[in-house]
Design a protein around this motif. Sequence first.
Motif, PDB file in Angstrom:
ATOM      1  N   GLU A  20       0.867  -1.168   0.000  1.00  0.00           N
ATOM      2  CA  GLU A  20       0.000   0.000   0.000  1.00  0.00           C
ATOM      3  C   GLU A  20       0.908   1.224   0.000  1.00  0.00           C
ATOM      4  N   THR A  22       0.918   5.325  -0.218  1.00  0.00           N
ATOM      5  CA  THR A  22       0.093   6.531  -0.173  1.00  0.00           C
ATOM      6  C   THR A  22       0.988   7.757  -0.096  1.00  0.00           C
ATOM      7  N   SER A  38       6.309   0.483   8.135  1.00  0.00           N
ATOM      8  CA  SER A  38       5.139  -0.385   8.151  1.00  0.00           C
ATOM      9  C   SER A  38       3.916   0.425   8.556  1.00  0.00           C
ATOM     10  N   ASP A  39       2.751  -0.125   8.280  1.00  0.00           N
ATOM     11  CA  ASP A  39       1.515   0.598   8.584  1.00  0.00           C
ATOM     12  C   ASP A  39       1.292   0.778  10.083  1.00  0.00           C
ATOM     13  N   PHE A  42       1.845   4.325  11.223  1.00  0.00           N
ATOM     14  CA  PHE A  42       0.789   5.286  10.893  1.00  0.00           C
ATOM     15  C   PHE A  42      -0.554   4.925  11.517  1.00  0.00           C
ATOM     16  N   GLU A  43      -0.540   3.909  12.377  1.00  0.00           N
ATOM     17  CA  GLU A  43      -1.730   3.600  13.163  1.00  0.00           C
ATOM     18  C   GLU A  43      -1.940   4.685  14.219  1.00  0.00           C
ATOM     19  N   SER A  84       0.189   2.091  19.314  1.00  0.00           N
ATOM     20  CA  SER A  84       0.120   1.233  18.128  1.00  0.00           C
ATOM     21  C   SER A  84       0.237  -0.228  18.534  1.00  0.00           C
ATOM     22  N   ASP A  86       0.229  -2.710  16.072  1.00  0.00           N
ATOM     23  CA  ASP A  86       0.685  -3.426  14.884  1.00  0.00           C
ATOM     24  C   ASP A  86       2.211  -3.540  14.929  1.00  0.00           C
TER      25      ASP A  86
END
Length: 108
Positions: A20, A22, A38-39, A42-43, A84, A86
């Motif tokens: 992904e 963005t 990693s996402d 941005f969590e 976070s 994740d």
Amino acid sequence: MSRAIGDVLLKRYGVIAVPEVTGWRPLTSEDIYLVVSSDGIFETLTPQNVCDLLHNEASKVSSECLLSSSLADCIIQTAFKRGSMDNLSVILIPWKPPIKQMAWAAAA
């Protein structure tokens, strides 16, 4: 169980080989760092939060990450402290020296 990107057996659980991406834009001479993460980062952090951390910590204006061993670790620790849940991974690539370092080098 493997979480390898593109693992055929885990595709049904959402593990895919297509990242992904963005907010992509070409790097310019104004950019100081390239951040790949990693996402999980941005969590709890926005891209602006990450930029603020990098700017403040590189110039040592902020004390939010005094115990961090690197700027990447600062981002990870901040995301973790903010909750976070994740995985947290950051690759931080210096694009050019921070402004404070450039000013010091010019004075030398």
